[in-house]
Design a protein around this motif. Sequence first.
Motif, PDB file in Angstrom:
ATOM      1  N   UNK A 102      27.385  18.660  26.507  1.00 24.78           N
ATOM      2  CA  UNK A 102      28.344  17.754  25.878  1.00 24.78           C
ATOM      3  C   UNK A 102      28.485  18.059  24.389  1.00 24.78           C
ATOM      4  N   UNK A 103      27.360  18.349  23.740  1.00 22.89           N
ATOM      5  CA  UNK A 103      27.416  18.669  22.309  1.00 22.89           C
ATOM      6  C   UNK A 103      28.227  19.937  22.056  1.00 22.89           C
ATOM      7  N   UNK A 104      28.033  20.941  22.891  1.00 20.14           N
ATOM      8  CA  UNK A 104      28.773  22.196  22.730  1.00 20.14           C
ATOM      9  C   UNK A 104      30.253  22.003  23.055  1.00 20.14           C
ATOM     10  N   UNK A 105      30.541  21.134  24.010  1.00 19.89           N
ATOM     11  CA  UNK A 105      31.948  20.825  24.326  1.00 19.89           C
ATOM     12  C   UNK A 105      32.632  20.185  23.125  1.00 19.89           C
ATOM     13  N   UNK A 106      31.940  19.285  22.454  1.00 23.64           N
ATOM     14  CA  UNK A 106      32.510  18.639  21.270  1.00 23.64           C
ATOM     15  C   UNK A 106      32.676  19.640  20.127  1.00 23.64           C
ATOM     16  N   UNK A 107      31.723  20.555  19.970  1.00 19.12           N
ATOM     17  CA  UNK A 107      31.838  21.602  18.957  1.00 19.12           C
ATOM     18  C   UNK A 107      33.086  22.449  19.208  1.00 19.12           C
ATOM     19  N   UNK A 117      45.109  23.284  17.396  1.00 19.35           N
ATOM     20  CA  UNK A 117      45.267  23.281  18.850  1.00 19.35           C
ATOM     21  C   UNK A 117      44.688  21.980  19.387  1.00 19.35           C
ATOM     22  N   UNK A 118      45.486  21.207  20.111  1.00 18.51           N
ATOM     23  CA  UNK A 118      44.993  19.927  20.614  1.00 18.51           C
ATOM     24  C   UNK A 118      43.956  20.138  21.708  1.00 18.51           C
ATOM     25  N   UNK A 119      42.888  19.348  21.647  1.00 19.43           N
ATOM     26  CA  UNK A 119      41.828  19.429  22.653  1.00 19.43           C
ATOM     27  C   UNK A 119      41.856  18.183  23.528  1.00 19.43           C
ATOM     28  N   UNK A 120      41.867  18.406  24.842  1.00 15.68           N
ATOM     29  CA  UNK A 120      41.700  17.320  25.819  1.00 15.68           C
ATOM     30  C   UNK A 120      40.308  17.481  26.419  1.00 15.68           C
ATOM     31  N   UNK A 121      39.488  16.458  26.319  1.00 16.10           N
ATOM     32  CA  UNK A 121      38.107  16.563  26.790  1.00 16.10           C
ATOM     33  C   UNK A 121      37.779  15.398  27.724  1.00 16.10           C
ATOM     34  N   UNK A 122      37.052  15.691  28.771  1.00 11.12           N
ATOM     35  CA  UNK A 122      36.658  14.634  29.713  1.00 11.12           C
ATOM     36  C   UNK A 122      35.658  13.679  29.063  1.00 11.12           C
ATOM     37  N   UNK A 197      39.222  14.254  13.961  1.00  7.93           N
ATOM     38  CA  UNK A 197      40.215  14.863  14.843  1.00  7.93           C
ATOM     39  C   UNK A 197      40.737  13.870  15.878  1.00  7.93           C
ATOM     40  N   UNK A 198      39.860  12.983  16.354  1.00  6.56           N
ATOM     41  CA  UNK A 198      40.298  11.939  17.294  1.00  6.56           C
ATOM     42  C   UNK A 198      41.328  11.033  16.612  1.00  6.56           C
ATOM     43  N   UNK A 199      41.025  10.622  15.381  1.00  7.06           N
ATOM     44  CA  UNK A 199      41.939   9.748  14.634  1.00  7.06           C
ATOM     45  C   UNK A 199      43.270  10.441  14.353  1.00  7.06           C
ATOM     46  N   UNK A 200      43.210  11.749  14.138  1.00  9.44           N
ATOM     47  CA  UNK A 200      44.422  12.509  13.839  1.00  9.44           C
ATOM     48  C   UNK A 200      45.211  12.878  15.091  1.00  9.44           C
ATOM     49  N   UNK A 201      44.674  12.535  16.261  1.00  7.90           N
ATOM     50  CA  UNK A 201      45.364  12.850  17.507  1.00  7.90           C
ATOM     51  C   UNK A 201      45.193  14.289  17.958  1.00  7.90           C
ATOM     52  N   UNK A 202      44.237  14.996  17.348  1.00  4.09           N
ATOM     53  CA  UNK A 202      44.010  16.395  17.721  1.00  4.09           C
ATOM     54  C   UNK A 202      42.948  16.541  18.815  1.00  4.09           C
TER      55      UNK A 202
END
Length: 575
Positions: A102-107, A117-122, A197-202
């Motif tokens: 999970x930590x590496x996914x967030x990185x 580039x927008x990231x969509x994460x589970x 990035x979450x706040x910025x919609x990225x």
Amino acid sequence: MASKTTLEKAKEWAQNSYFSPESRAEISALIEANNQKEIDERFYKDLEFGTGGMRSIRGQGINRINIYTIRKATQALCLEVLAQKSANPSICISYDSRIWSFELAKVAAEVMAGNGVKAYIYKHLNPVALLSFAVRSHKSMAGVMVTASHNPPEYNGYKVFWSDGAQVTPPNDQNIINNYYGITDFTTIKTMGFDEAVKAGMISWIDDSVEESYYKAILSKSINPQICKDNGGKLKVIYTPIHGAGLVPCSRALADLGFTNVHVVPEQAKPDGNFPTVKSPNPENPSALKMAVDLMEKLGGDIVMGSDPDTDRLGVAIKVDGKIHYLTGNQIGILKLHYMLSEMKQKGNLDGENYVVKSVVTTPLLDTIAKKFGVEIYNTLTGFKWICGKMNELEKTAPQKRFVFATEESFGYLCHNFARDKDGVSSVSQMAEVALFYKLKGMNLLDALDKIYEEFGFSREDLLSLDYFGIEGQEKISRIMTNFRNFSDNTILGHKLVQIKDYSKGIEGLPKSNVLGFFFENGNQVYLRPSGTEPKIKFYIMIQEREGTLSNKKINAEIKATQFLDYFKAASERA
């Protein structure tokens, strides 16, 4: 200018304030302990970024999986995505239960956001198939799965997918690799803090509706849904996710189909990257299914099914006449394909435009079955990236053709076209359907296999896998391949050799690959292939028996397979 020694590289890491204090301390400790062997392993090369991504032991250094090598890989991926000039580029991310996943996914998401580039994460861990499905649902440019699949606990990895939902293929894979090796300074990698990035919609969490759509999609591919709905409780299923990502999705898929008599191994239900109850979380190995088998014997279950950490593989065990039988990946594929084609034919759903895809090292009996049902079969290089690459190619060049099934001998299956990688979730529910179908006929899965062998011929497959670790191991594997590439005898163990195929030359319309195929006059085949993700070389033994009773065929095939295994093992040790 002389190249730097591994010790010099280690000292640079230990003194570079870009890396965290903990990271620098780990390398400093190796230097202080004068642990040259470990320093060499961590710094003799950059962590290799292969055609599908990378996989390695977790730890600090340029040849280990850590937040810095993940940043580097993601920067390389973003450069290729941005080169496509998409108006609103995005990448989907999923991850399994491994330590740091999970930590590496967030990185990775932070680097994507930093590159625009927008990231969509589970929101929670999910299997490979749901990553592929999300890429296709979001029409993203790429996908990332943080996983080391079924490797031992100390590993993690980074698997790259492209816009079709399949693992990345040429030319994009090579472009990403070139980008990766072109990054020589970690400080040039662009990042944006996760919360910012979450706040910025990225960065956005993948909506639950994507998962719901996936479950509905795979349910629609059931061959006999009414039989399952009416009789699902009659099959006692023992399932284990082996501490991986499979518990929730596999339980859901089984329940949706009507299987209500499902028992999960309690000690292995919880996601845990230490995989405390197994040596290796690989359902290909009987030892990984031992606790599930014990529960089957205790409860009187009909079938054991297990999935690996990223839930793209399926292992199966059953008990017949007091003995436990672990089905091979080839046998599972045979059962699945024959069930699908025979039932589709009976329902009038085969029309000459259906097709199947498998790897060259998967049993040729599948070719025989497909052809007898009038279904076209395509053989690819090993790996679902090539299998799904063929699916994508046919989707464009022959849209009238309809996909039925894909498989490779290493326990990977795909029975629908909603994702573009092997899918352990739908494999579990489909295997339950197959087992129930035969149970209602008074047959177990061995009975079903014997019936298939009687009709289509007997084939036995064995795998010899030899591990050779580190720098010396790589050299050893290279010598083994060179020796067999230069093989000049006309026979092996009395079997007349009629052809050696060297797939490194790009034969049969396939991409170049470090694979050798030995073909014998009696129909037997042996393939040699160094693993692309693990320090090992694999020998795939395929024995065809055409004479005598089925019982005699099995005995003769076992003798020949054992002889081949011993021969190739001894030859490898001498290399």
